[in-house]
Each structure stands twice: as C-alpha cells, then as structure tokens.
Design a protein around this motif. Sequence first.
Motif, mmCIF file in Angstrom:
data_model
loop_
_atom_site.group_PDB
_atom_site.id
_atom_site.type_symbol
_atom_site.label_atom_id
_atom_site.label_comp_id
_atom_site.label_asym_id
_atom_site.label_seq_id
_atom_site.Cartn_x
_atom_site.Cartn_y
_atom_site.Cartn_z
ATOM 1 N N LEU A 93 -27.251 49.224 -1.925
ATOM 2 C CA LEU A 93 -28.099 50.411 -2.076
ATOM 3 C C LEU A 93 -28.405 51.046 -0.718
ATOM 4 O O LEU A 93 -28.427 52.282 -0.593
ATOM 5 C CB LEU A 93 -29.380 50.048 -2.807
ATOM 6 N N GLN A 94 -28.628 50.241 0.291
ATOM 7 C CA GLN A 94 -28.859 50.793 1.628
ATOM 8 C C GLN A 94 -27.621 51.544 2.118
ATOM 9 O O GLN A 94 -27.724 52.643 2.674
ATOM 10 C CB GLN A 94 -29.219 49.674 2.606
ATOM 11 N N GLY A 95 -26.451 50.960 1.888
ATOM 12 C CA GLY A 95 -25.214 51.612 2.301
ATOM 13 C C GLY A 95 -24.954 52.925 1.584
ATOM 14 O O GLY A 95 -24.258 53.800 2.131
ATOM 15 N N ARG A 96 -25.492 53.063 0.406
ATOM 16 C CA ARG A 96 -25.311 54.303 -0.368
ATOM 17 C C ARG A 96 -26.424 55.312 -0.109
ATOM 18 O O ARG A 96 -26.448 56.384 -0.700
ATOM 19 C CB ARG A 96 -25.275 53.956 -1.862
ATOM 20 N N GLY A 97 -27.359 54.986 0.771
ATOM 21 C CA GLY A 97 -28.452 55.917 1.061
ATOM 22 C C GLY A 97 -29.415 56.090 -0.091
ATOM 23 O O GLY A 97 -30.043 57.151 -0.227
ATOM 24 N N ALA A 98 -29.576 55.058 -0.912
ATOM 25 C CA ALA A 98 -30.493 55.146 -2.051
ATOM 26 C C ALA A 98 -31.933 55.220 -1.571
ATOM 27 O O ALA A 98 -32.271 54.772 -0.467
ATOM 28 C CB ALA A 98 -30.306 53.934 -2.960
ATOM 29 N N VAL A 99 -32.783 55.791 -2.419
ATOM 30 C CA VAL A 99 -34.213 55.859 -2.130
ATOM 31 C C VAL A 99 -34.960 55.202 -3.288
ATOM 32 O O VAL A 99 -34.407 54.997 -4.368
ATOM 33 C CB VAL A 99 -34.691 57.312 -1.943
ATOM 34 N N GLY A 100 -36.239 54.863 -3.044
ATOM 35 C CA GLY A 100 -37.031 54.222 -4.078
ATOM 36 C C GLY A 100 -38.369 54.899 -4.278
ATOM 37 O O GLY A 100 -38.961 55.418 -3.323
ATOM 38 N N VAL A 101 -38.845 54.911 -5.519
ATOM 39 C CA VAL A 101 -40.183 55.395 -5.850
ATOM 40 C C VAL A 101 -40.813 54.387 -6.804
ATOM 41 O O VAL A 101 -40.121 53.557 -7.404
ATOM 42 C CB VAL A 101 -40.176 56.801 -6.495
#
Length: 322
Positions: free
Chosen positions: A250-258
Amino acid sequence: MTAQSQSVARIPDRQGVERAAVKIAAILPPTPLLPLDIGGVTIWCKAECLQPIGAFKIRGAWHRLSDLSDEERQAGVVAFSSGNHAQGVAWAARRLGVPATIVMPADAPAAKMASTIALGAMVVTYDRMTESREEIAGRLAAEKGAVLVPSFDDPWVIEGQGSAGIEIGAQMPGGALSRLVIPCGGGGLASGCALALPEAQVTAVEPEGWADMGESLRAGEIVPVGPNPPFTSCDALQTVRVAPLTFGILQGRGAVGVSVTEAEIGAAMRLAMTQLGLVLEPGGAVALAAVVAGKVAPVEGMAVLLSGRNVDPGRFRAMTET
C-alpha cells in the motif's frame, strides 16, 4: 522447504492475483457492482457481502488452500480469525476435504462462530485481551504438522483477496476506475486490490481508534494501535499491527487512509439497507461510511467495496436505528 517458509519467501504480485481470479471464477460467479447516487454522483458498490460465506474472505482462503500439496491437505490447516476468514477457510477446507482448525476470540459474533462450526471446522477459542491468537495458532499448527493460514499476512491470501479488484476492473462501466475505497483491517484485501488495480487511487478505511494502517501510511513506517483502544463494532477490523507485507504494497502504491466513527458506520449500514437492499456488518460498511460522511469525496469512476454481511441481528438493529 516447508509451506510456511515458502509463504515467507514468496512475494505477491499482479500475476498471482490474475491466477487467483481465474481459479475463483471457476467456482464462484462474480459479485455484482451496484450503482449508488451520493450527492448527485454515481459511485459503484462491489457487493462482496453476497459471497456464499457473506464476505470476501472466501477468495484468499480458496487461493491458499487450493494450492496445497496432497501431503499438506492431509495434514490440514490452522487459521486465526474473528469470523470472516474463519468461515472462508472452513468453506474452502470442506470443499477440498482438508481438516481445518480455527482459533477464534471467545467474544466473536455468535453468527460467525456458528457458521464456522457448521462448515465443519474445529474451533478453539481464546481471550483476545490476555492471549495471543498467533501464538496459539502457531502452536497448534506445529503440533498437527498443519499449514498456518494467516488472515492477511500471506502472499496467497493477498492475491486471492485481490481477485475482487480484477472483477471490479472488468465490471466498471467503460473500464473507467479512478478511485477505490476499501475496508482495511490487516490490509490483505486493500493490498491485493492495489495490485489488481495499479491505476486506481486507493483509500483504506478503518474504524476510529483502530486506524493503524492509515497512521502507518502517514508516518512512513508501521505504527501499531495504541494502548487501550476504544470499543469498535468492527470486530473484523481489530488488527493492532499491520504486516510489513501489506503495508509495503500500500505504501508503494501511494495509498492513503481515513477513519470513521460508529455513528458514521451506522449511517452507511442504513443507507445500504434502504438504497441497495443489502445487510452489511459494521466492518463491511466502513468504506461506504467514509464516502457518505464526506471524508472521501464521491467522484466519477469510484468503486466502494462492501466487504461483509455477518452481523448478529441485535447489533444490526442497534447500529441502524435512526
């Protein structure tokens, strides 16, 4: 090389997700992608709650167990889960004739525990506040010579969950997927779908107070849930520390979290019931909750994953009362 060492050495990838999707398509029809109007924008809801076990976890379990050798199938599998992964492993094990032992918290939803037992698995309970499910499962697997099947920290499981993303990509009108909003506990589903949908922006949604993936993505390193986390109705999303494997994807894909509150989750469950005719468990509704609450703005080409429906009736009534 043991099955467990193979699992540690293996890295999930899109090719593996595509192979999992072919395997799952051979035994299960795709779940529907349903349109829903939010503020004048049509978003698309992937109804994984309509799987035979009521949750997406059937995907990773089938991919993992169907890849076992004949010797491994005879020895059986051990898994740990609050319920949905338990049912997925039990369902796949019964179909493949594999003995299955599931370590479940004693306070798991009654519906999930009953379903797991009905599917033929042996259930071993533990106290989630004082005992480690990983330690218990690891000991049982060693005693039985069985394969340990983690709920998210496993390349086969990640790839299997990602098959939902392959279906979404094929089902989106015009193939125009811009953003995927997805529930996140340990991140197996989110990371698998991130591999499946490399062009989509990925938003991982967690319950408030349990947002370790979101905090980790913001910090750039794994940050566990703090001491004395608050109550959450999302039993399926109570992961205190994400794995390097899912975090790295997820970090490698530039994901974000809420994160979303209990009230916001309840509102999403009501909306799914009234507008889509679907029953969602709290953890299965968090992605929709983020959009309904305005924490993720609805945009054209957005898909939202509704991950499960396995909720006790009393909890469902309490969460959906207006």
